[in-house]
Write a protein that holds these residues in place. Sequence first.
Motif, short mmCIF file in Angstrom:
data_model
loop_
_atom_site.label_atom_id
_atom_site.label_comp_id
_atom_site.label_asym_id
_atom_site.label_seq_id
_atom_site.Cartn_x
_atom_site.Cartn_y
_atom_site.Cartn_z
N THR A 91 42.51 12.40 71.84
CA THR A 91 41.26 12.35 72.57
C THR A 91 41.21 13.47 73.59
N ALA A 92 40.18 14.32 73.49
CA ALA A 92 40.08 15.48 74.37
C ALA A 92 38.79 16.23 74.07
N VAL A 93 38.49 17.16 74.94
CA VAL A 93 37.47 18.16 74.62
C VAL A 93 38.18 19.33 73.96
N TYR A 94 37.70 19.72 72.81
CA TYR A 94 38.32 20.79 72.03
C TYR A 94 37.50 22.07 72.17
N TYR A 95 38.21 23.15 72.42
CA TYR A 95 37.60 24.46 72.62
C TYR A 95 38.15 25.45 71.59
N CYS A 96 37.29 26.36 71.14
CA CYS A 96 37.80 27.51 70.41
C CYS A 96 37.66 28.73 71.33
N ALA A 97 38.53 29.68 71.11
CA ALA A 97 38.57 30.88 71.94
C ALA A 97 38.95 32.07 71.08
N SER A 98 38.52 33.25 71.51
CA SER A 98 38.78 34.45 70.73
C SER A 98 39.57 35.48 71.51
N ASP A 99 40.35 36.23 70.77
CA ASP A 99 41.15 37.33 71.32
C ASP A 99 40.93 38.54 70.40
N PHE A 100 40.40 39.62 70.96
CA PHE A 100 40.18 40.83 70.15
C PHE A 100 41.53 41.35 69.69
N GLU A 101 41.76 41.33 68.40
CA GLU A 101 43.05 41.69 67.83
C GLU A 101 42.78 42.44 66.53
N PRO A 102 42.52 43.75 66.63
CA PRO A 102 42.05 44.52 65.47
C PRO A 102 43.03 44.64 64.31
N SER A 103 44.33 44.40 64.57
CA SER A 103 45.27 44.47 63.44
C SER A 103 45.03 43.34 62.45
N GLY A 104 44.48 42.24 62.97
CA GLY A 104 44.12 41.13 62.09
C GLY A 104 45.25 40.22 61.68
N GLY A 105 46.48 40.51 62.13
CA GLY A 105 47.61 39.76 61.59
C GLY A 105 48.40 38.94 62.59
N TRP A 106 47.82 38.70 63.74
CA TRP A 106 48.60 38.09 64.82
C TRP A 106 47.78 37.07 65.57
N CYS A 107 48.42 36.03 66.06
CA CYS A 107 47.76 35.11 66.98
C CYS A 107 48.85 34.36 67.74
N ILE A 108 48.44 33.72 68.82
CA ILE A 108 49.39 32.98 69.65
C ILE A 108 48.70 31.74 70.20
N VAL A 109 49.45 30.65 70.31
CA VAL A 109 48.86 29.39 70.78
C VAL A 109 49.11 29.25 72.29
N LEU A 110 48.62 30.21 73.02
CA LEU A 110 48.67 30.21 74.49
C LEU A 110 47.34 30.73 74.99
N GLU A 111 46.92 30.27 76.17
CA GLU A 111 45.60 30.66 76.67
C GLU A 111 45.44 32.16 76.87
N ASP A 112 46.47 32.76 77.44
CA ASP A 112 46.47 34.21 77.58
C ASP A 112 46.89 34.76 76.24
N PRO A 113 46.17 35.52 75.52
CA PRO A 113 45.16 36.51 75.88
C PRO A 113 43.70 36.20 75.53
N TYR A 114 43.39 34.92 75.26
CA TYR A 114 42.02 34.60 74.84
C TYR A 114 41.05 34.79 76.00
N ASP A 115 39.98 35.50 75.76
CA ASP A 115 39.09 35.83 76.87
C ASP A 115 37.64 35.43 76.64
#
Length: 127
Positions: A91-115
């Motif tokens: 139970t929670a409010v769910y948010y999506c967030a984006s991080d400009f990452e032009p290589s297309g092959g990376w992501c991280i499950v931390l708030e930083d760097p999502y802006d």
Amino acid sequence: QLLLAESGGDLVKPGGSLTLSCAASGFRSAGFAIGWFRQAPGKEREGVACISGNGKTTHYSDSAKGRFTISRDNSKNEIYLQMNNLEFEDTAVYYCASDFEPSGGWCIVLEDPYDSWGQGTRVTVSS
């Protein structure tokens, strides 16, 4: 920055399933990693899952592993979070967030760097 709008939140019983959607606009979403985060009442926001721009890399929090699946359709500029076997603790409010990452092959499950963040969609798990 992408503009993001979540949808799909609902009231669901324990053990049930729900799929959240995140609609992206403003730019071609393939150049952005997308993360799903959630904030439960009285708790800090936490990461749930992320997916790289090309969709080939995904990561999950320990609580989401085995129950949630993140996916994306770049042709529709949409990202999804399929949630199965839901628990009261989801139970929670769910948010999506984006991080400009032009290589297309990376992501991280931390708030930083999502802006760029959506306004959230509420998921309530209750019997």
